[in-house]
Every structure is written in structure tokens, then in C-alpha cells.
Design an enzyme around this catalytic site. Structure first.
Site, short mmCIF file in Angstrom:
data_model
loop_
_atom_site.label_atom_id
_atom_site.label_comp_id
_atom_site.label_asym_id
_atom_site.label_seq_id
_atom_site.Cartn_x
_atom_site.Cartn_y
_atom_site.Cartn_z
N ALA A 189 4.27 4.33 3.01
CA ALA A 189 3.93 3.08 2.33
C ALA A 189 4.20 1.92 3.28
CB ALA A 189 4.73 2.92 1.04
N LYS A 190 3.74 0.74 2.91
CA LYS A 190 4.04 -0.46 3.70
C LYS A 190 3.78 -1.70 2.86
CE LYS A 190 5.48 -1.19 7.99
NZ LYS A 190 6.45 -0.34 8.70
N GLY A 191 4.60 -2.71 3.09
CA GLY A 191 4.39 -4.00 2.47
C GLY A 191 4.15 -5.06 3.53
N VAL A 199 0.86 -1.18 0.00
CA VAL A 199 0.00 0.00 0.00
C VAL A 199 0.90 1.23 0.00
CG1 VAL A 199 -1.74 1.35 1.24
CG2 VAL A 199 -1.89 -1.15 1.21
N ASP A 218 10.94 -5.04 8.78
CA ASP A 218 9.84 -4.83 9.71
C ASP A 218 9.61 -6.18 10.40
OD1 ASP A 218 6.65 -4.42 10.34
OD2 ASP A 218 7.67 -2.50 10.20
#
Length: 389
Positions: free
Chosen positions: A74-76, A23, A111
Site C-alpha cells: 500500500a502507499k499514501g 492505494v 516516506d
């Protein structure tokens, strides 16, 4: 109302069938920042919230006089067990699929469930320059910047890498400033849930500051000692996922089941592992006066309202755990050099200022700490929008 994300990508691994997500909540000068996590049960809803949190972190740490120019958020996330022997191959296929976005738009790092060395190894294998190469066009001197960051990543203090320590120091300083703002200056006990990169470093700095770390948990359970744990001993005997070796505990250390981390008497609770671990049901077990969110989104909104009604303050994640992200960019853009003392000083000063401003805004306007921090971040996001579009 929160604006919708700019881009959402859903991916299905052709080998295992697991799902992955990316996202991009917002772009600033064409780039967004945020890590990649891997855990069983990760959802698009979770990644969406994490991406928004990254936007808020970037906004909160905006300094118009700094060299570091905030990015978007953003982040995955990958719904897969990081302990599974196939995990690295899943990460490789995910990153290969996201390659066009990593090249130009998404800067990312470790992360929950993933280590930076794994990400760096895969990035090299698939022919990319770096996991943060999308930011390269924004650098004045790319060679100097990347060399500075590489030098910083080689620094160790007390057996832990500087990249790991800055995040924990940020959480610890947020905790210390929060306790001071609340007038809790006496002996304070701490329980840390999760003993990976963030939890382990946080526990070290809190113990060094004189707080008693009386409980630390990993996936197998909770290690407790009412007289205070030997944090350095636990750090020496943990695996790369934060698991603690039970064969090397000290006399007086006791073992409790995983769910007992909320039951250990303490003034401070630091959830530093998974999201949504404090909910409307188990929040009733908490007797701490301050919860500091080292993990992303560990306290649900319903639980936070109930905790507030009992006088328990929650120091939000996008404040408390923002130092890792900021340190990467401070170093790359040249606000700090590859020097531990310089990095520590910058983190301590910045976190003290942020937490103090948040408490003052909350007191002045009668807000929760989260609402006050949101106001501060959104004010900066407006300034960023006005400056960069």
C-alpha cells in the site's frame, strides 16, 4: 499485465483544498504495508506505482522459514509542500480521514517529505495505538513485539537512529554487491541525490566501505568535492529535511546548481530523493556504470531502456530500498532483536543474497535487472498466495 489495485481512495483537504491519496494494492491476511509521503505534485498515478512497489518488496523478502510474514502493498501520498507551516495540520486531517483503514488494514510509516516522529505524534493525537496497529492481530505476543520495536527505535549509532541507518545500509550493500557482480572492484566514485534519511545513511555506509562520495545534493543544489566529501561533517550539519548547511562545508567543497547532480563524474549514481528525476531527456547526461534506486521510481521506464542501450545498469528500487520495510517487520515479528549489530548483519546478508540472485537470473535469462527481480518477486508472491490466500 499488472493487476488493478484492490482499493484507491482520493481525499480533498477541507481547509487547503490539497489532494491526498491512499492505494492498497494487495492484502495478505487482511493487512497491507507502505509509507506516507508528502510532496508538491504528488499524484494518484504516482501513489499507485508506489503501492505496487510495496507489494513487490514484500514478495521479494518472503522467507517461508521466517517469523516475519509478508504483508500486502500500500502507499499514501499528499500533494502539499512539506516545508509549508501548515503541513503538519494537513497530515493530521489526512490521517484522521484514513483512520478506519489505519485501524484495520494499512500499516504505515515515514516516506519522502515526512518524518516518523511527525506521524507518531499525529497518530497519538487522533487516538490510535500506532501507525502499524493493523498488524497487531497477526502477532503472537503484541506487548513483547511492540516493546522490541520501540527499543529498536531508541537505538542510535554515530548520531543516527537505527531506523534510518538500516535503509541506507541496504542501499549501500546493494551497491557494493552490484559493483562486485559487474566486476567494478577498483576505486569507485558515488553521487547521491538527496541527503535525507535514506540518502544520508547510504552516503555514510558507502564512504565507510571505501567508496569516494564526490557529490551530494539537496533541494538547494549539489555539494561536490572530486577528492571525496566529508560525509560525517555533512551529516552533522543538515536539517530534518536533508538540507545541508552551506556555512559548514570543508575546504575543497564546491557548490553547483540542483540540476548538475547528473554532471558530476562518478561510477555510481544513487537517486535518493524524488520520483521520476531521471527521464528520457536528462539520461543522456549520465556517465555512471550503475544506478542504484534508493528513492522510489526515480528512473522512468523510457529512460531505463535508453540507459540499458548504453550499457548502464539500473538496480531497481523495490530491491535496493527494501531494507527499511523488512527491518520493521523483522523486529516486530522477532526475526531480529533490538540490536544494531544483529540488524546490520541481517540487512547485509539479505541484500547480498537478493542482489546476487537478481544478477544471476538476469545473466542466465538475458534480462534486465528489473525484469529479473520482478520474476523473483512474483515467484514468491505466488507462494504467499498459495500459503495464505
Amino acid at each position: 499485465m499488472t493487476e488493478p489495485a484492490l482499493l484507491e481512495v482520493a481525499w480533498t483537504d477541507p481547509i487547503t483544498g490539497c489532494r491526498g491519496y491512499l492505494v492498497i494494492d494487495r492484502l495478505v491476511r487482511g493487512v497491507a504495508s507502505g509509507g506516507l509521503r508528502m510532496r508538491r505534485g504528488c499524484t494518484l498515478f504516482e501513489v499507485r506505482g508506489l503501492a505496487r512497489g510495496m507489494t513487490l518488496k514484500e514478495g521479494l523478502n518472503y522467507d517461508p522459514d521466517g517469523r516475519y510474514i509478508p504483508l500486502g502493498g500500500a502507499k499514501g501520498g499528499i500533494d502539499f509542500d512539506p516545508y509549508d507551516e501548515r503541513a503538519r495540520d494537513v497530515v493530521a486531517r489526512y490521517l484522521h480521514a484514513m483512520r478506519p483503514l489505519i485501524e484495520r488494514y494499512w500499516t504505515m510509516g515515514e516516506d519522502l517529505g515526512l518524518r516518523q516522529d511527525v506521524i507518531d505524534g499525529v497518530i497519538a493525537e487522533i487516538g490510535l495505538l500506532s501507525s502499524v496497529q493493523a498488524v497487531y492481530p497477526l502477532l503472537e505476543d503484541r506487548d513483547a513485539a511492540t516493546e522490541r520495536l520501540a527499543d529498536a527505535f531508541r537505538i542510535e549509532v554515530g548520531g543516527l537512529g537505527l531506523d534510518e541507518l538500516v535503509g541506507g545500509l541496504g542501499v549501500a550493500q546493494a551497491t557494493l554487491t552490484g559493483l562486485e557482480m559487474l566486476g567494478l572492484t577498483g576505486p569507485n566514485r558515488v553521487v547521491v541525490q538527496g541527503f535525507g534519511s535514506m540518502g544520508g545513511a547510504t552516503a555514510r555506509f558507502l564512504a565507510e566501505a571505501g567508496l569516494q562520495v564526490v557529490g551530494v545534493s539537496d533541494v538547494r543544489g549539489v555539494v561536490v568535492n572530486p577528492d571525496g566529501l566529508d560525509v560525517e561533517n555533512l551529516l552533522r550539519h543538515r536539517d530534518r529535511f536533508g538540507g545541508i548547511d552551506r556555512d559548514n562545508l570543508k575546504p575543497g567543497d564546491e557548490l553547483l546548481p540542483p540540476e548538475a547532480w547528473l554532471d558530476v563524474p562518478a561510477e555510481v549514481l544513487v537517486p535518493a530523493a524524488i520520483s521520476y528525476c531521471v527521464d528520457s531527456d536528462n539520461q543522456a547526461e549520465i556517465g555512471a556504470k550503475l544506478i542504484v534506486e534508493a528513492a522510489n521510481m526515480p528512473v522512468t521506464s523510457d529512460a531505463e531502456e535508453l540507459l540499458a542501450a548504453r550499457g548502464i545498469r539500473v538496480l531497481p528500487d523495490f530491491v535496493a530500498n527494501s531494507a527499511t520495510n523488512s527491518w520493521w517487520w523483522w523486529t516486530l515479528f522477532g526475526d531480529v532483536n533490538a540490536d544494531a549489530d544483529e540488524a546490520f548483519g541481517k540487512v547485509r546478508t539479505r541484500m547480498c543474497d537478493l542482489v546476487t540472485a537478481m544478477f544471476e537470473r538476469a545473466t542466465l535469462d538475458g534480462l534486465s535487472l528489473r525484469a529479473a527481480a520482478l520474476q523473483l518477486s512474483e515467484r514468491n508472491l505466488d507462494a504467499i498466495q498459495a500459503r495464505f490466500g
